[in-house]
Design a protein around this motif. Structure first.
Motif, PDB file in Angstrom:
ATOM      1  N   THR A 225      41.787  56.521  49.434  1.00  0.00           N
ATOM      2  CA  THR A 225      41.495  56.961  48.068  1.00  0.00           C
ATOM      3  C   THR A 225      41.191  58.453  48.022  1.00  0.00           C
ATOM      4  O   THR A 225      41.690  59.175  47.148  1.00  0.00           O
ATOM      5  N   LEU A 226      40.386  58.925  48.972  1.00  0.00           N
ATOM      6  CA  LEU A 226      40.080  60.355  49.039  1.00  0.00           C
ATOM      7  C   LEU A 226      41.340  61.160  49.306  1.00  0.00           C
ATOM      8  O   LEU A 226      41.538  62.238  48.726  1.00  0.00           O
ATOM      9  N   LEU A 227      42.209  60.636  50.164  1.00  0.00           N
ATOM     10  CA  LEU A 227      43.475  61.305  50.443  1.00  0.00           C
ATOM     11  C   LEU A 227      44.321  61.415  49.180  1.00  0.00           C
ATOM     12  O   LEU A 227      44.921  62.458  48.913  1.00  0.00           O
ATOM     13  N   PHE A 228      44.348  60.349  48.394  1.00  0.00           N
ATOM     14  CA  PHE A 228      45.110  60.386  47.141  1.00  0.00           C
ATOM     15  C   PHE A 228      44.548  61.440  46.194  1.00  0.00           C
ATOM     16  O   PHE A 228      45.303  62.179  45.555  1.00  0.00           O
ATOM     17  N   LEU A 229      43.233  61.521  46.095  1.00  0.00           N
ATOM     18  CA  LEU A 229      42.610  62.496  45.205  1.00  0.00           C
ATOM     19  C   LEU A 229      42.918  63.921  45.646  1.00  0.00           C
ATOM     20  O   LEU A 229      43.192  64.800  44.816  1.00  0.00           O
ATOM     21  N   LEU A 230      42.877  64.165  46.951  1.00  0.00           N
ATOM     22  CA  LEU A 230      43.140  65.514  47.459  1.00  0.00           C
ATOM     23  C   LEU A 230      44.606  65.903  47.268  1.00  0.00           C
ATOM     24  O   LEU A 230      44.908  67.070  46.991  1.00  0.00           O
ATOM     25  N   CYS A 231      45.499  64.932  47.431  1.00  0.00           N
ATOM     26  CA  CYS A 231      46.933  65.245  47.321  1.00  0.00           C
ATOM     27  C   CYS A 231      47.377  65.378  45.866  1.00  0.00           C
ATOM     28  O   CYS A 231      48.098  66.317  45.510  1.00  0.00           O
ATOM     29  N   TRP A 232      46.969  64.438  45.014  1.00  0.00           N
ATOM     30  CA  TRP A 232      47.448  64.420  43.637  1.00  0.00           C
ATOM     31  C   TRP A 232      46.519  65.133  42.661  1.00  0.00           C
ATOM     32  O   TRP A 232      46.929  65.439  41.530  1.00  0.00           O
ATOM     33  N   GLY A 233      45.278  65.408  43.071  1.00  0.00           N
ATOM     34  CA  GLY A 233      44.322  66.057  42.188  1.00  0.00           C
ATOM     35  C   GLY A 233      44.783  67.406  41.654  1.00  0.00           C
ATOM     36  O   GLY A 233      44.737  67.644  40.438  1.00  0.00           O
ATOM     37  N   PRO A 234      45.241  68.341  42.511  1.00  0.00           N
ATOM     38  CA  PRO A 234      45.696  69.646  42.004  1.00  0.00           C
ATOM     39  C   PRO A 234      46.824  69.549  40.993  1.00  0.00           C
ATOM     40  O   PRO A 234      46.821  70.257  39.980  1.00  0.00           O
ATOM     41  N   PHE A 235      47.783  68.666  41.226  1.00  0.00           N
ATOM     42  CA  PHE A 235      48.883  68.498  40.276  1.00  0.00           C
ATOM     43  C   PHE A 235      48.372  67.982  38.932  1.00  0.00           C
ATOM     44  O   PHE A 235      48.808  68.443  37.867  1.00  0.00           O
ATOM     45  N   GLN A 236      47.443  67.038  38.964  1.00  0.00           N
ATOM     46  CA  GLN A 236      46.908  66.487  37.719  1.00  0.00           C
ATOM     47  C   GLN A 236      46.088  67.535  36.961  1.00  0.00           C
ATOM     48  O   GLN A 236      46.133  67.591  35.724  1.00  0.00           O
ATOM     49  N   VAL A 237      45.348  68.369  37.682  1.00  0.00           N
ATOM     50  CA  VAL A 237      44.577  69.434  37.031  1.00  0.00           C
ATOM     51  C   VAL A 237      45.507  70.433  36.351  1.00  0.00           C
ATOM     52  O   VAL A 237      45.280  70.844  35.199  1.00  0.00           O
ATOM     53  N   LEU A 238      46.575  70.824  37.034  1.00  0.00           N
ATOM     54  CA  LEU A 238      47.523  71.770  36.442  1.00  0.00           C
ATOM     55  C   LEU A 238      48.261  71.153  35.255  1.00  0.00           C
ATOM     56  O   LEU A 238      48.565  71.846  34.270  1.00  0.00           O
ATOM     57  N   THR A 239      48.549  69.858  35.335  1.00  0.00           N
ATOM     58  CA  THR A 239      49.162  69.175  34.190  1.00  0.00           C
ATOM     59  C   THR A 239      48.220  69.189  32.985  1.00  0.00           C
ATOM     60  O   THR A 239      48.653  69.404  31.836  1.00  0.00           O
ATOM     61  N   PHE A 240      46.949  68.984  33.238  1.00  0.00           N
ATOM     62  CA  PHE A 240      45.962  69.022  32.155  1.00  0.00           C
ATOM     63  C   PHE A 240      45.852  70.431  31.561  1.00  0.00           C
ATOM     64  O   PHE A 240      45.755  70.595  30.333  1.00  0.00           O
TER      65      PHE A 240
END
Length: 340
Positions: A225-240
């Motif tokens: 779960t932490l790995l998913f957050l680290l990998c996909w988190g930046p993309f989701q922040v930029l999308t927001f």
């Protein structure tokens, strides 16, 4: 200079990522397929995760060539839609498979009574099918709006999301990506993880109910779960942030360059998740290692059995040939000789 770095670094990174990811996820699927025993609920979800990551990585080499060609798409409109829809489908399938794994851990450790009838292989298979259909449904905006279009400003024929006929579609797509593709799954995973932590803390108070395997498996879920957050988190922040620019909360001209570069870097960082999932989740899990050992032992046993069969056939053939050469000898009974 920034875009030259993108053209130089990203394509080899994608090729290496795709090759290693396809090999690792393909190996995981091969082990599950080779094992003759029926898969457990957890193994069904793990194999589904490996399949989603494998299919997602199949489309990435097209994007590597796309960047090498200075963002000129030369594979036609159909592949433009197909490749990108495939990536979106497997993105949603991967995250919601992680959600189901988290819920499965929650049922096994917290709701043990419910787990007896909810944690069934039939239900797990149906759930995986529903997850794939859900991913297909959420990929429809990409399938409709992705197209090959000539961009005069950059003099390129690019595969882009074309929202020129309605800007509201872009806003809806990005909100859907942030909510259904990130916020909602993360909330479910956090809820499950928090209750699992509380359940384990209660169990550790009584050593009779302490199970090291459950603790290790749960820690593994947290790591993924932490790995998913680290990998996909930046993309989701930029999308927001891009959504905030569209609704004019942020200055679009000021953020345009940052969002363009950040989108290129963050989306390929996100795909790293598909490579690391089998390394962290499957290969470090004791149940997968046991399954792999069982497959290897059966393979060795079959080879030895085949070799032993050949040896035994040779031995039997030699014995038969030798017995045919032996002359029959008649032994008379002593009683017959003396007439008794």
């Amino acid at each position: 200079t920034d875009w030259q770095t993108i053209h130089t670094v990203i394509p080899p990174y994608i090729f290496i990522l795709s090759l290693l990811g396809l090999l690792l996820n393909g190996f995981v699927l091969a082990v599950f397929a080779a094992h003759r025993d029926r898969l457990t609920v957890a193994e069904i979800y793990l194999s589904n995760l490996a399949l989603a990551d494998f299919l997602l990585l199949c489309g990435l080499p097209f994007w590597a060539m796309y960047i090498l060609n200075q963002f000129n798409w030369s594979y036609g409109d159909a592949l433009c839609k197909l490749v990108n829809s495939n990536i979106v489908i497997n993105f949603y399938t991967s995250i919601y498979t992680l959600v189901m794994i988290s819920i499965d851990r929650y049922l096994a450790l917290v709701k043990t009574m419910m787990a007896r009838w909810l944690r069934r292989t039939l239900y797990a298979k149906i759930t995986c099918f529903v997850v794939w259909m859900f991913g297909l449904l959420l990929s429809l905006p990409t399938l409709v709006h992705r197209k090959v279009k000539f961009i005069e400003e950059y003099n390129t024929t690019s595969c882009i999301l074309d929202y020129t006929h309605g800007s509201s579609w872009k806003l809806a797509h990005q909100i859907m990506m942030n909510t259904l593709g990130f916020a909602l799954p993360v909330l479910v995973i956090v809820f499950s993880s928090w209750n699992i932590i509380k359940a384990l803390s209660r169990r550790t108070e009584n050593l009779a109910f302490h199970d090291f395997n459950d603790t290790k498996a749960t820690v593994l879920v947290y790591a993924v779960t932490l790995l998913f957050l680290l990998c996909w988190g930046p993309f989701q922040v930029l999308t927001f942030l891009d959504t905030l620019c569209d609704v004019e909360v942020l200055d679009g001209k000021l953020w345009s360059h940052t969002l363009s570069l950040g989108d290129q870097v963050s989306v390929y960082l996100a795909f790293l998740n598909s490579l690391l999932n089998p390394l962290l989740y499957v290969f470090s899990g004791q149940y997968f290692r046991r399954k792999l050992d069982a497959v290897c032992r059966r393979a060795r046993h079959q080879r030895r059995g085949s070799d032993m069969t050949t040896y035994q056939r040779s031995l039997v053939s030699t014995f038969v040939n030798r017995t045919e050469q032996i002359r029959p000898v008649v032994i008379f009974n002593a009683k017959d000789q003396i007439g008794l």
